[in-house]
Design a protein around this motif. Structure first.
Motif, PDB file in Angstrom:
ATOM      1  N   TYR A   3      -4.690  35.168  36.813  1.00 56.17           N
ATOM      2  CA  TYR A   3      -4.560  33.742  36.519  1.00 56.17           C
ATOM      3  C   TYR A   3      -5.164  33.443  35.146  1.00 56.17           C
ATOM      4  CZ  TYR A   3      -9.550  33.274  36.969  1.00 56.17           C
ATOM      5  OH  TYR A   3     -10.888  33.419  36.750  1.00 56.17           O
ATOM      6  N   GLU A  76      13.897  33.423  35.337  1.00 56.88           N
ATOM      7  CA  GLU A  76      14.095  34.170  36.574  1.00 56.88           C
ATOM      8  C   GLU A  76      12.769  34.791  37.006  1.00 56.88           C
ATOM      9  OE1 GLU A  76      16.856  37.771  38.400  1.00 56.88           O
ATOM     10  OE2 GLU A  76      17.202  37.023  36.369  1.00 56.88           O
ATOM     11  N   GLY A  77      12.353  34.409  38.216  1.00 54.05           N
ATOM     12  CA  GLY A  77      11.109  34.967  38.754  1.00 54.05           C
ATOM     13  C   GLY A  77       9.860  34.282  38.272  1.00 54.05           C
ATOM     14  N   GLY A  78       9.980  33.186  37.525  1.00 57.41           N
ATOM     15  CA  GLY A  78       8.750  32.534  37.085  1.00 57.41           C
ATOM     16  C   GLY A  78       8.965  31.540  35.963  1.00 57.41           C
ATOM     17  N   GLU A  89       3.315  34.028  30.543  1.00 62.08           N
ATOM     18  CA  GLU A  89       4.290  34.183  31.613  1.00 62.08           C
ATOM     19  C   GLU A  89       3.575  34.068  32.952  1.00 62.08           C
ATOM     20  OE1 GLU A  89       6.434  37.792  31.183  1.00 62.08           O
ATOM     21  OE2 GLU A  89       7.534  37.109  29.402  1.00 62.08           O
ATOM     22  N   ALA A  90       4.197  33.363  33.887  1.00 59.89           N
ATOM     23  CA  ALA A  90       3.551  33.136  35.181  1.00 59.89           C
ATOM     24  C   ALA A  90       4.593  33.015  36.270  1.00 59.89           C
ATOM     25  CB  ALA A  90       2.698  31.877  35.139  1.00 59.89           C
ATOM     26  N   LYS A  91       4.250  33.527  37.445  1.00 53.46           N
ATOM     27  CA  LYS A  91       5.135  33.377  38.596  1.00 53.46           C
ATOM     28  C   LYS A  91       5.058  31.960  39.148  1.00 53.46           C
ATOM     29  CE  LYS A  91       6.195  35.396  43.127  1.00 53.46           C
ATOM     30  NZ  LYS A  91       5.793  36.414  44.137  1.00 53.46           N
ATOM     31  N   ASN A  92       3.860  31.357  39.134  1.00 50.70           N
ATOM     32  CA  ASN A  92       3.640  29.990  39.610  1.00 50.70           C
ATOM     33  C   ASN A  92       2.843  29.208  38.568  1.00 50.70           C
ATOM     34  OD1 ASN A  92       4.530  30.203  42.618  1.00 50.70           O
ATOM     35  ND2 ASN A  92       3.135  31.931  42.339  1.00 50.70           N
ATOM     36  N   GLY A 255       8.008  26.893  42.708  1.00 47.80           N
ATOM     37  CA  GLY A 255       6.933  27.555  41.987  1.00 47.80           C
ATOM     38  C   GLY A 255       6.128  26.648  41.078  1.00 47.80           C
TER      39      GLY A 255
END
Length: 767
Positions: A3, A76-78, A89-92, A255
């Motif tokens: 994080y 895509e994916g985040g 870059e972050a997923k959530n 997300g």
């Protein structure tokens, strides 16, 4: 978890950092526990910031300062989060950006002047200055209190009362007002700001006040354009609309989570708990909301989680559905569950109470006294999902009907302050209350036997009209194009007689209606209607009413009878202008604010003083609650004795909460009075007296006093006032002791209206 925390400023918690120095921060709501590991308890701004800084250092929390987000792109994916110098870059993504950067505007000329600001840094910078604070929320009241120690502070409140701030803050500013340490302008807006002055639009007209510095605390709104650019959808188009979130605070963009003030939960503890729940959810751990146990105790019936129970309630109670889950969760913290038995009275007509009630199950009968006496007349039966009490909630006056459980019921009783806050933040719920108020007012005063579904088409055409004190709604001779229901406030109905003399016909208060003759005849107005106080009315246009009566022609005859009765009453009042003069004087003296006013007919009074002696005799302290001084109206004396006001100002600021009101209307002072004098200062009519209670001397107390003992008779000053002999059989002793019948208790508005009605009936009987 991998994080990073991005902070736009060079310090933590910019919202709290922006508080004025040494501000005391409360840890509300007290019923809800803190779930986050972030330390937070009530204390000074500095102590909270120090505690958080220590936690960040000890735990090695990865906070990047001066990293204001400039863009967010879903991939895509985040997500890809951009700042001025970096990309992440972050997923959530959890947005906890608050609303501080989007303060509401004043909307008045001069608001961009340099001395108009939105925050206070250090109260000690201001001494012996004229300062104005605009707003009525917690922040506004806190700033006003911080500055009032060394300055002349004016608090500008748009609404008629402080309805959204913490009760403790409200009590404190009202206490300052009572002692003259702060001036509060209720029902007031800012018309213009100048370099050293402000022009205010007050209920009594324009007012210019000095203002060296102006602090705007009007709240803030979510950064809607920014959030919508990310794909976040909102639950409506109005300024109070909130982002659409699921129960885990996830937005309509998978997300992307929102917590804090943006969601409508603007308390620090609630925001911290939201953050905790979001992270636990992202980690895949089951987590209960922090208020789960508290709300489960409020909802012992039903099954499943609190969320499932609230969802079930929203499925059967349209008002809860209109308010939304988050608003319902919050309002339930100020709610009691009632379970009245069959035949049990829930509230009585003419009682003074203003809670709002929602029926969860069972039925409730609504009744009023039958015309011409006799038993109660049932006018409606409410069932599951219905609500009642909105008439008193809105108008803050006596209950307009009696509610009785039919076969047993379960109800939610919601405190007035909690309801006012909900209505201010949930426009769909407010619209539902307004429609119900209009429907029931029309039923009560125009069509008591007509079903709600028949009246709804008419109610949908209604419009809201606001009047300032002294503003004319319509004038005699103007075209009659609408009728009005009074939602709050009161109006004077008057007309010109021979010689252009004004004759007061009546005084109409919240819950009644005016201008109905125009709906039938379309004739010119026969009287002039003027606001006695700031008032809100509901307008029904003639064209809409004509369409309604065309579909329901059988209703016209009953309405015509009502209109004819009022027409004859107006003719009678005009033929006896002295009665209108009395009512006019009562209005000017604000006697009409009372509900039980002592009036003495001086032509009957023999000056025996029995009323004074009787008052002294029935009270243990031997103090009279009345004085034979006061205002004179022709042969009538309105002596200094509590009038049991419809809206008692004495109750606004009593630190020990010693002033209460019986359901029947009697305002009384409890024995825990501390003698602060706030009630005496708040009473506009001089009807509360500060006295030293009389004590009967005894040998023991005399000896102890002689030798300096502790039981010296107390010289503490306390407040006394008339309470209508509430605990004495037979009613007020002053009235019972009058040998000539000169002393009577009256409701000014009702008494004058009844007198005119009786004369109107007599005139009709004479042909």
């Amino acid at each position: 978890m991998s994080y990073v925390v991005l902070e736009r400023a060079d310090h933590l918690a910019d919202t709290i950092h922006s508080y004025q120095k040494r501000k005391h921060v409360m840890a509300e709501p007290g019923l809800v526990p803190l779930r986050s590991e972030l330390p937070f308890a009530a204390g000074s701004r500095e102590s909270i910031l120090d505690g958080w800084a220590r936690l960040v250092k000890e735990r090695g929390i990865d906070v990047r300062f001066r990293q204001e987000m400039t863009g967010l792109e879903a991939r895509e994916g985040g997500f890809l989060v951009r700042t001025a110098t970096d990309e992440y870059e972050a997923k959530n993504v959890v947005l906890a950006i608050g609303t501080q950067g989007n303060p509401r505007r004043l909307g008045a000329p001069g608001e961009d002047l340099p001395h108009v600001v939105t925050r206070l840094i250090d109260p000690d910078e201001f001494q012996d200055r004229d300062l104005a604070v605009v707003g009525a929320g917690d922040s506004a009241l806190e700033i006003a209190l911080a500055l009032a120690e060394r300055n002349r502070v004016k608090l500008i409140v748009r609404s008629p009362e402080i309805d959204r701030a913490k009760a403790s803050l409200e009590r404190e500013v009202l206490s300052r007002q009572a002692t003259g340490a702060m001036e509060i302008f209720f029902g007031t807006t800012v018309a213009r700001v100048e370099p050293r002055e402000m022009e205010l639009a007050t209920p009594n007209g324009p007012r210019r006040v000095p203002a060296d510095q102006v602090f705007l605390k009007l709240g803030a709104t979510a950064p809607r354009k920014l959030l919508e650019s990310f794909g976040v959808r909102f639950g409506g188009d109005g300024p109070e609309a909130k982002p659409t979130l699921d129960h885990r605070y996830q937005s309509t963009v998978p997300g992307l989570y929102l917590i804090g003030a943006m969601t409508g939960r603007d308390l620090i503890k609630l925001g911290a708990n939201q953050g905790y729940e979001v992270v636990e959810h992202i980690l895949g751990r089951p987590v209960e909301p922090a208020d789960e146990q508290v709300l489960r105790s409020r909802l012992p019936f039903g099954t499943g989680s609190v969320r499932e129970r609230i969802a079930a309630l929203m499925g059967t109670i349209p008002f809860f559905e209109a308010a939304g889950e988050e608003a319902v969760r919050e309002v339930l913290l100020s709610t009691e569950v009632l379970t009245p038995k069959d035949g049990e009275v829930i509230l009585k007509k003419d009682d003074y109470s203003n809670t709002f009630l929602v029926i969860e199950s069972g039925r409730v009968g609504i009744s009023v006294p039958a015309t011409g006496g006799g038993g109660p007349k049932q006018i409606a039966t409410l069932g599951e999902g219905d609500f009642f009490g909105e008439m008193s909630l809105i108008s803050n006056r006596r209950r307009s009907a009696t509610a009785t459980a039919v076969g047993g019921a379960r109800l939610f009783e919601i405190a007035r302050k909690a309801m006012l806050k909900l209505l201010a933040t949930a426009p769909p719920a407010r619209a539902m209350i307004d429609r119900a108020f209009l429907l029931r007012a029309i039923q009560a005063y125009l069509f008591p036997d007509v079903a709600a579904d028949v009246l709804w088409p008419l109610c949908e055409q209604a419009k809201i009209v606001q009047l300032k004190k002294g503003e004319t709604l319509f004038s005699e001779g103007e075209p009659g194009d609408a009728m009005y229901l009074i939602r709050t406030g009161g109006v004077k109905v008057a007309k010109s007689s021979a010689g252009r003399r004004e004759v007061v016909l009546s005084y109409q208060v919240a819950g009644t209606y005016i201008g109905e003759a125009a709906l039938l005849s379309g004739a010119p107005r026969s009287a002039t209607v003027t606001a006695l106080f700031p008032s809100v009315l509901i307008r029904l246009d003639k064209k809409d009413f004509d369409a309604f009566l065309a579909a329901q022609p059988q209703l016209r005859a009953g309405l015509e009878q009502t209109v004819e009765k009022r027409r004859v009453a107006a003719l009678v009042a005009e033929s006896a202008p002295e009665e209108g003069d009395i009512l006019s004087n009562f209005m000017q003296g604000e006697v009409v604010m009372g509900t039980d006013v002592l009036v003495i007919d001086e032509q009957k009074c023999v000056r025996c003083d029995n009323c004074i002696r009787a008052c002294e005799g029935v009270h243990d302290d031997g103090q009279a609650r009345l004085s034979l001084t006061g205002d004179h109206y022709y042969n009538l004396l309105v002596p200094n004795s509590c009038m049991q006001c419809a809206n008692p100002l004495c109750m606004l600021d009593c630190p020990p909460d010693a002033i209460g009101r019986d359901p029947h209307g009697e305002v009384f002072i409890r024995s825990n009075c501390i003698g602060c004098g706030n009630c005496e200062r708040n009473c506009p009519y001089g009807n509360i007296f500060m006295v030293h209670p009389k004590r009967e001397p005894s040998l023991v107390t005399w000896i102890r006093a002689l030798f300096g003992g502790a039981e010296r008779p107390s010289d503490q000053t306390v407040a006394v006032k008339c309470d209508l002999c509430r605990e004495i059989a037979g009613g007020p002793a002053c009235v019972r002791s009058c040998p000539t019948g000169a002393a009577i208790r009256v409701n000014p508005a009702r008494g004058m209206s009844q007198m005119i009605d009786e004369r109107a009936l007599s005139a009709q009987g004479d042909g």
